[in-house]
Structure formats: C-alpha cells, structure tokens
Design a protein around this motif. Structure first.
Motif, PDB file in Angstrom:
ATOM      1  N   TRP A  59       0.832  -1.201   0.000  1.00 16.10           N
ATOM      2  CA  TRP A  59       0.000   0.000   0.000  1.00 16.10           C
ATOM      3  C   TRP A  59       0.874   1.262   0.000  1.00 16.10           C
ATOM      4  N   THR A  60       1.916   1.268   0.815  1.00 17.93           N
ATOM      5  CA  THR A  60       2.833   2.407   0.847  1.00 17.93           C
ATOM      6  C   THR A  60       3.501   2.601  -0.504  1.00 17.93           C
ATOM      7  N   GLU A  61       3.933   1.494  -1.107  1.00 21.92           N
ATOM      8  CA  GLU A  61       4.590   1.559  -2.412  1.00 21.92           C
ATOM      9  C   GLU A  61       3.612   2.002  -3.493  1.00 21.92           C
ATOM     10  N   ALA A  62       2.355   1.566  -3.393  1.00 19.10           N
ATOM     11  CA  ALA A  62       1.360   1.923  -4.401  1.00 19.10           C
ATOM     12  C   ALA A  62       1.165   3.426  -4.473  1.00 19.10           C
ATOM     13  N   LYS A  63       1.207   4.086  -3.339  1.00 18.35           N
ATOM     14  CA  LYS A  63       1.014   5.533  -3.325  1.00 18.35           C
ATOM     15  C   LYS A  63       2.139   6.261  -4.037  1.00 18.35           C
ATOM     16  N   ILE A  64       3.296   5.620  -4.109  1.00 18.61           N
ATOM     17  CA  ILE A  64       4.435   6.208  -4.821  1.00 18.61           C
ATOM     18  C   ILE A  64       4.365   5.877  -6.299  1.00 18.61           C
ATOM     19  N   ILE A  65       4.082   4.606  -6.623  1.00 21.87           N
ATOM     20  CA  ILE A  65       4.134   4.139  -8.012  1.00 21.87           C
ATOM     21  C   ILE A  65       2.938   4.609  -8.820  1.00 21.87           C
ATOM     22  N   GLY A  66       1.745   4.599  -8.206  1.00 22.96           N
ATOM     23  CA  GLY A  66       0.568   4.998  -8.959  1.00 22.96           C
ATOM     24  C   GLY A  66      -0.273   3.817  -9.395  1.00 22.96           C
ATOM     25  N   CYS A  67      -0.843   3.905 -10.597  1.00 18.15           N
ATOM     26  CA  CYS A  67      -1.812   2.910 -11.066  1.00 18.15           C
ATOM     27  C   CYS A  67      -1.291   1.488 -10.960  1.00 18.15           C
ATOM     28  N   ALA A  68      -0.085   1.263 -11.476  1.00 10.02           N
ATOM     29  CA  ALA A  68       0.462  -0.093 -11.439  1.00 10.02           C
ATOM     30  C   ALA A  68       0.567  -0.592 -10.008  1.00 10.02           C
ATOM     31  N   GLY A  69       0.947   0.304  -9.095  1.00  9.01           N
ATOM     32  CA  GLY A  69       1.061  -0.081  -7.694  1.00  9.01           C
ATOM     33  C   GLY A  69      -0.286  -0.403  -7.067  1.00  9.01           C
ATOM     34  N   TYR A  70      -1.289   0.430  -7.353  1.00  6.95           N
ATOM     35  CA  TYR A  70      -2.622   0.171  -6.806  1.00  6.95           C
ATOM     36  C   TYR A  70      -3.199  -1.137  -7.355  1.00  6.95           C
ATOM     37  N   GLU A  71      -2.974  -1.386  -8.648  1.00  6.38           N
ATOM     38  CA  GLU A  71      -3.483  -2.621  -9.243  1.00  6.38           C
ATOM     39  C   GLU A  71      -2.830  -3.843  -8.620  1.00  6.38           C
ATOM     40  N   THR A  72      -1.529  -3.765  -8.362  1.00  3.18           N
ATOM     41  CA  THR A  72      -0.832  -4.870  -7.700  1.00  3.18           C
ATOM     42  C   THR A  72      -1.358  -5.078  -6.292  1.00  3.18           C
ATOM     43  N   TYR A  73      -1.535  -3.982  -5.568  1.00  2.00           N
ATOM     44  CA  TYR A  73      -2.027  -4.064  -4.196  1.00  2.00           C
ATOM     45  C   TYR A  73      -3.404  -4.745  -4.148  1.00  2.00           C
ATOM     46  N   VAL A  74      -4.308  -4.336  -5.024  1.00  2.00           N
ATOM     47  CA  VAL A  74      -5.645  -4.924  -5.028  1.00  2.00           C
ATOM     48  C   VAL A  74      -5.590  -6.409  -5.402  1.00  2.00           C
ATOM     49  N   ALA A  75      -4.736  -6.743  -6.396  1.00  2.00           N
ATOM     50  CA  ALA A  75      -4.640  -8.132  -6.845  1.00  2.00           C
ATOM     51  C   ALA A  75      -4.135  -9.050  -5.740  1.00  2.00           C
ATOM     52  N   GLU A  76      -3.203  -8.562  -4.930  1.00  2.00           N
ATOM     53  CA  GLU A  76      -2.568  -9.421  -3.934  1.00  2.00           C
ATOM     54  C   GLU A  76      -3.119  -9.223  -2.526  1.00  2.00           C
ATOM     55  N   CYS A  77      -3.839  -8.115  -2.285  1.00  2.30           N
ATOM     56  CA  CYS A  77      -4.297  -7.799  -0.933  1.00  2.30           C
ATOM     57  C   CYS A  77      -5.750  -7.332  -0.965  1.00  2.30           C
TER      58      CYS A  77
ATOM     59  N   SER B 281     -10.578  -1.164  -0.636  1.00  5.92           N
ATOM     60  CA  SER B 281     -11.697  -0.438  -1.249  1.00  5.92           C
ATOM     61  C   SER B 281     -11.264   0.948  -1.705  1.00  5.92           C
ATOM     62  N   MET B 282     -10.377   1.572  -0.931  1.00  6.09           N
ATOM     63  CA  MET B 282      -9.859   2.881  -1.333  1.00  6.09           C
ATOM     64  C   MET B 282      -9.045   2.763  -2.620  1.00  6.09           C
ATOM     65  N   ALA B 283      -8.208   1.709  -2.699  1.00  9.92           N
ATOM     66  CA  ALA B 283      -7.402   1.502  -3.902  1.00  9.92           C
ATOM     67  C   ALA B 283      -8.289   1.267  -5.122  1.00  9.92           C
ATOM     68  N   GLN B 284      -9.370   0.525  -4.934  1.00  7.79           N
ATOM     69  CA  GLN B 284     -10.300   0.282  -6.038  1.00  7.79           C
ATOM     70  C   GLN B 284     -10.880   1.586  -6.553  1.00  7.79           C
ATOM     71  N   ARG B 285     -11.210   2.484  -5.653  1.00  9.52           N
ATOM     72  CA  ARG B 285     -11.770   3.773  -6.075  1.00  9.52           C
ATOM     73  C   ARG B 285     -10.744   4.597  -6.843  1.00  9.52           C
ATOM     74  N   VAL B 286      -9.480   4.547  -6.405  1.00  5.31           N
ATOM     75  CA  VAL B 286      -8.428   5.255  -7.126  1.00  5.31           C
ATOM     76  C   VAL B 286      -8.287   4.699  -8.534  1.00  5.31           C
ATOM     77  N   ILE B 287      -8.313   3.357  -8.659  1.00  6.90           N
ATOM     78  CA  ILE B 287      -8.187   2.720  -9.970  1.00  6.90           C
ATOM     79  C   ILE B 287      -9.334   3.129 -10.878  1.00  6.90           C
ATOM     80  N   GLN B 288     -10.548   3.116 -10.341  1.00 10.28           N
ATOM     81  CA  GLN B 288     -11.716   3.476 -11.150  1.00 10.28           C
ATOM     82  C   GLN B 288     -11.668   4.939 -11.580  1.00 10.28           C
ATOM     83  N   ARG B 289     -11.159   5.805 -10.676  1.00 12.31           N
ATOM     84  CA  ARG B 289     -11.157   7.230 -10.967  1.00 12.31           C
ATOM     85  C   ARG B 289     -10.019   7.636 -11.890  1.00 12.31           C
ATOM     86  N   GLU B 290      -8.822   7.029 -11.704  1.00 13.54           N
ATOM     87  CA  GLU B 290      -7.620   7.543 -12.357  1.00 13.54           C
ATOM     88  C   GLU B 290      -6.955   6.579 -13.330  1.00 13.54           C
ATOM     89  N   CYS B 291      -7.327   5.326 -13.289  1.00 14.14           N
ATOM     90  CA  CYS B 291      -6.497   4.344 -14.003  1.00 14.14           C
ATOM     91  C   CYS B 291      -7.223   3.570 -15.084  1.00 14.14           C
TER      92      CYS B 291
END
Length: 723
Positions: A317-335, A342-352
C-alpha cells in the motif's frame, strides 16, 4: 589491418575485441518493426545469412512451445520476455530480459547504453522501450502482453554487462519472477537458457547445454555450451537443479568454443536492486564450499511471487502511493481483503481506466479493398458503407485519396507494410470516427490540407494502433465528447498544428506512441478532457511536449519528453493532473511550467538538463511536488515567482547552474524535507517580496551556502534545516 587477437561476439550483434574496448555497431532492424510482435529475422553477416554467436556442434535452440503450453519448462519461462527498443536515429533493436520483482527487469548493458553510445549508462539513447511477455508461439501474437519500460537506467555496469530497468504495470502479477542464485555452478552442471533469439518467439537451449570445466574462467566468466543467437543478450542462464538464475548470458568466445555469461554471484555483489529482489546476499564462501552445501540438499526456490499478506500488504500500500496505477493494481490483486483495498479500487476506477470497447464480434467474412481492383471494393469508404456491424475490412497496399467517415462498429486493418497503405485526404478529415466501437490499425493516414484533423474521434469508442499519422491541417488527432479511445504504438508526427488535441471532456488511453515534429504541442488537453497518457515519447516540437490547458485533467505516467521549443510540460489553469514517473530533459526552455492558478501533482519524475528552470511555478499556481529529481539545469532547479505557491517536499535537487530553489514576487511555498546539494550558488534564494516556509531540508554542500535571504524579501520561516 585486423588486430591479432580473438573477437568476443555479444548476443545483440556487437563485437568487442578482447584486447580493447572497440565496439562495432549493433545489428539493427527496420524502424517499422518496433511495436510489432511478429518480426522477420534480418541479422546476418556476409552472404551466409544468420550467424550463431557460437553453436556447439549441431545447433540446439528450439521453440519452447515444443514442450506444450502447460509444461514446467513453459511455466519456468513465463517471467522471461523480449525487450524491444527504439533508438535515436530511427533504429530498432531486440534483446531478452527477465522479471526480478514487481518493478524491475534485467538485461545486458550492451543492449541499452552500449547501443546508445553512452558508456556511463546515464543516458540510454532509447526513445521508447517495451517488455513483451507471453510470446511463446512462433508467428502467433495471441495472448501476448506489452509493458512499458522506462528508458532511464536504474542500475548498470559495463564491466559486468548488466542493466536494471524499471517496467510499468507490474508484469510479475501475471508472469511471476525468476529467483537469483547466490552461488556459482558446478563444473559440467546442466543448464538451460531461455530467450528470444533474433527477436523471435521464446526458445530454449537445452540439449548439450552445460557449464564448462572449469565452470568459471580465470577472467571470472561462466563458460557454457548452450547454443544462442543474436537477441539472446540478457537471457538468464538457469541451473537445472533448482531452476534459479546462475548467470546472465552475454557473449560468445571464438578462442574457447564456448559461450559466456556473467555469474550472478558477481552481479549480486554489486547490485543493490537485485540483492533486494533476491532477498539474500551473495555467498562469501569459496565455490567448493558453496557447491558442497548445495549438494547436501538445498530446497529449490519458487519461480512465481508468493501472494502478499500482513505487513507485506501494508508495504504494498505504501509503495502503491508512490508508483501509482500499477502499484494500486498490484495491491488490489494481492491484498484484496486488506484495510485499504476499497480505497485503492476507487483510485483505480477514478484515475487508471478509460473505457474502450473492442469491435463487435462477427462471424461474417472480411471485406477486402484493393486500389487497383481484384478486391471486394476499390474504395475504403465504399467498403465501410457496405459492411455489417462487427465486420473486418482488410485494406491492401495502395493510395486511397478519400476521407473515411465511420459511423458503425467495424475493424479497418491494413494488410502488408503500413507505409504502402495510404489514406490521403485534403479538405476533409483522413478519418472521422463516431461509431460505438471498432479498430483502425496498420495504415498511413495523411491529412493533406484544410481546416480538418488527421483522425477525428468525435463520439463513441475506437482502438487506433500501429499507424503512421500526420496532418497539414489542424491537429493530427482530435478526441472530443467521446466514450473512450485507445491510441497506442502509433507514429504521430509533423502536424501543422499539434499532435493529439483532447477537449470537450475527451477520454483516451494514449500509450507507447512516438510524437514528434509538431508546430505546437505534442499533446494538448483542456475543457475537462481526462486521458491516461503513459509510455509515450514527445520530442522535437515547436511548442510544449505536453500542454495541460484550461480545465484539463488526466494522468501522465512514464513518458519521455525532450527537446521541445517551449517547456517540455506546461500546466496552465489545469484541474489537478497527475504527472508521475516521467523523464523531462533537454528542453529549449524549461522542464515543467505550472501557471494561472493550476493545481497539479508532480511526483517521481526525473527532470534534468533543461535550458531554463527544471520547474517554474507562477501566477498563483499551487502544485504538490514530491519525490522528484531536479538536476543539471542551466539555471535554478525550481523558480517560484508572481504569486506562485506549492508544497515542495522530499525532492533531490542537485548540480544546477544557479540556485536549488529561487523565490520572489509575493510567492510563498512550503519547502520541506528536500535534499538540496551541489548547486553553483546557494541552496535557496528568497528576494523581492518572496517568502515561504522552509523546514527540515538538507541544504549542505552547496557552493555558496544554504540560504540567501535578500533585503526586500517577505516573511520567511526557517526551522529544522541542516545548513
């Protein structure tokens, strides 16, 4: 006269003489091959055609699919892919690379900096690069994935001939990673090499593939008898006993009759990135002790990455905030069940994500268009008019002097060399698209004059890929009031105005395109348009490379932007675009300019060697600027004036010709936790009504000191700085 010593033949086609460091030009491919999966092998020498680096006896390097799609060998090869590179000077090259963690791949040094002509590795000479994964079937691109690669070098060594590159999109979630061995192989130990010889589908060298006696030469090279071809550069040498990588293949040696690799123990001893990826330090014991320990029975390491749990998810999650879309997608896939999922999912839907529909499926046969007759039609527009929804229209070589108006979901594909398949229209759009879905691919589209666009997406959704597009009229491409578009791997060039113009809430995923030679900006975004722009090259334009204008939004990630006449990136009155992970260099003016009250998030970019400031903030703009590197500019790294604001934190600002940060004219930024060093004057200069808060910065090691607060400066708060 030929030198009297043997030649070392590198896998990409480069020759290094053993008695010196003289390099011959690398084997090259046609410019048109970049972005394609299926390419024609062309590397040759003399009149004999393909030349092996070193074939030991009968050549044994076979397509990996021979063993079946579900075989253990194919599964082992999943993290190995082809590295495609487009170089300055319109040259294309192919090597092999492999995944070591969620952000990095490894290949040979001579594949990237060696071809780019910079032995230091600081500049690669690469305009665009991509990692091609899943290409296992000869002549078949089905199921293949492409991942954008940053052409900036993460880590490299000319001596050890390795380079670490950053890859976007985290291919390890689908393809896994290879484990690295911290011990050398035994003499005669069985090995495998998996790679992409000649840029073709994945092959394995297996028969007769073994370490030499001794395995490690006096020069510290791993000598082996595995057959390879040009394009195998960067292939992993895999130990059969535990399926770990024990070497990085790179050359053949005519003196010994063996091919050569760099032992992974030598690379691990130097590479912080690979040590972190492997999770272990290289062994310090003698080779014989290492071999004895392994013989007792070390358990083989897994090939795929294990799912993250617990603290690992928090780290992701910490790394995702630095990397961006790819990081959020990895976080959701594995965690997926973790706290912030749920927050990461919203970021993906809004920005990615940008909606883009593929053509409607159809069982009907394709319609053919041939300009000289012999097809179903001689006019493309006539074929479009006759086609049923979902039909494929195949366009054969010829020049079609007509504008295309597409109102129904069809697929229009050029058959053959795209340079020979030309749609040319004056006083009309070359293509105007309003259909709900469809695709246009592998053609040359020319708008030949008048107030029209080259490709006008005015509604609906379309995939535009692998085309060459230009315009003598308005912008080369326009995207407006549509549902979605995917614009990828196109050459978009020499527009009489701009490259891609998005307005009236236009939406698009724009990736892996080459944009150059436009009179105005390569990409302009305004009026609520909200694209995702990643992995593109924007260069040599008469305006800015990227211009996010009034009300523009979007995400701009992993692009390389250089040598534009105005600021490489301009953000003016924009609505909080995210600009992350880009390389912004060698502008004829500034690197990034933010003005007219714009907000923006500027994160994780590398900005260097620009003629004016690396970042200029002016006229009430208020960006957040985090985790960037600003270096080697011809003026100050960051110039804030005329009421500019902003939060500037955790940046590395160094070796600029003037100041690290210069503030004036009623500007009041918050500057904290930056490292500002090696600049020609003071770290921070404040003057002429400028103020701001400066806290917890490391301002040591600048030529003229930490602060220069001039008479007439406004309110300046300083605390916790290292001066």
């Amino acid at each position: 006269m030929r030198p009297l010593f043997a030649a070392l033949v590198l896998s990409a086609g480069v020759t290094l003489w053993a008695g010196g460091a003289v390099a011959r030009a690398p084997a090259e491919f046609d410019l048109a091959d970049f972005g394609k999966i299926i390419i024609q092998p062309r590397q040759s020498a003399g009149s004999t055609g393909l030349v092996f680096e070193q074939a030991i006896g009968d050549y044994q390097n076979e397509p990996i699919i021979t063993y079946g799609e579900n075989s253990p060998i194919v599964r082992l090869g999943k993290p190995i892919g082809r590295l495609d590179m487009l170089f300055e000077g319109d040259k294309t090259g192919f090597c092999t690379a492999f995944i070591v963690d969620d952000q990095h791949i490894v290949t040979n040094h001579h594949c990237i900096p060696g071809m780019g002509g910079d032995p230091s590795g600081a500049v690669s000479g690469v305009l665009a690069a991509q990692f091609v994964a899943g290409f296992i079937k000869p002549g078949n691109s089905q199921g293949v994935d492409r991942f954008t690669v940053s052409p900036q070098i993460v880590e490299t060594s000319r001596e050890l001939d390795y380079t670490v590159l950053r890859v976007f999109g985290n291919p390890s979630t689908k393809y896994g990673k290879l484990e690295l061995a911290a011990a050398d192989p035994e003499d005669s130990e069985f090995l495998w090499i998996i790679g992409h010889p000649q840029g073709q589908s994945q092959h394995i060298s297996r028969e007769g593939c073994a370490a030499a006696i001794p395995a490690i030469s006096a020069e510290g090279k791993l000598m082996h008898s595995c057959d390879t071809l040009g394009g195998n550069s960067g292939s992993p040498v895999i130990r059969l006993s535990d399926k770990r990588v024990i070497g990085l293949h790179h050359a053949g040696d005519s003196r010994t009759g063996f091919n050569m690799a760099i032992p992974m123990t030598r690379i691990l001893a130097q590479s912080r990135v690979l040590r972190d990826a492997s999770g272990e330090q290289p062994a310090a014991r003698p080779v014989a002790q290492q071999q004895a320990s392994r013989a007792v029975g070390q358990a083989p390491g897994p090939v795929a990455v294990a799912p993250a749990t617990g603290d690992s998810c928090l780290a992701l999650w910490t790394e995702a905030k630095i990397i961006g879309c790819a990081g959020y997608e990895t976080y959701v896939a594995e965690c997926g069940d973790h706290t912030f999922a749920s927050m990461a999912q919203r970021v993906i839907q809004r920005e990615c994500s940008v909606p883009s529909r593929a053509p409607v499926e159809s069982d009907m046969r394709a319609l053919t268009v041939k300009a000289g007759g012999g097809g179903d039609y001689s006019s493309v527009q006539a074929a479009i008019a006759a086609a049923q929804p979902g039909m494929r229209i195949e366009v054969y070589p010829g020049t079609y002097t007509e504008g295309l108006d597409v109102t129904k979901p069809v697929e229009i594909v050029g058959i053959g060399n795209r340079a020979d398949i030309v749609i040319k229209a004056a006083e009309d759009n070359a293509v105007r698209w309003t259909a709900e879905s469809g695709r246009v691919a592998n053609m040359t589209l020319i708008q030949d004059g008048g107030t029209y666009f080259g490709f006008h997406i005015a509604a609906g959704s379309v995939i535009v890929e692998d085309n060459d597009i230009t315009s003598k009229g308005l912008a080369v491409m326009a995207v407006r009031a549509n549902e979605g578009a995917t614009i990828r791997r196109n050459v978009i060039h020499d527009g009489a105005q701009g490259g891609i113009f998005l307005f009236e809430e236009g939406k698009a995923l724009i990736e892996d395109n080459a944009l150059f030679g436009h009179s105005l900006g390569a990409i302009e975004v305004k009026e609520g348009a909200d694209p995702i722009v990643r992995g593109n090259t924007m260069r040599d334009g008469g305006g800015s490379g990227l211009f996010v204008n009034l009300g523009g939004k979007g995400r701009y990630e992993g692009n390389t932007i250089f040598n534009n006449a105005l600021a490489n990136i301009e953000v003016k009155a924009a609505n909080d675009p995210l600009i992350t992970g880009n390389i912004v260099r060698n502008s004829q003016q500034g690197g990034i300019m933010v003005s007219d009250g714009a907000t923006a998030r500027i994160e994780n970019n590398t900005v260097y060697a620009n003629t004016f400031s690396g970042l200029e903030i002016t006229t009430g703009a208020n960006p957040t600027v985090r985790n960037n590197e600003f270096r080697d500019g011809a003026q100050s790294a960051i110039y804030i004036h005329s009421g500019g604001k902003g939060v500037i934190e955790n940046n590395d600002i160094h070796h600029n010709a003037f100041y690290g940060i210069s503030v004036k004219g009623d500007s009041a930024p918050i500057v904290r936790a930056n490292r500002i060093h090696g600049n020609s004057y003071e770290a921070i200069r404040v003057r002429e009504g400028g103020g701001g808060t400066y806290e917890d910065n490391d301002l040591s090691a600048n030529a003229a000191g930490a602060f220069r607060i001039e008479e007439g400066a406004g309110s300046v708060i300083r605390r916790g700085n290292k001066e």
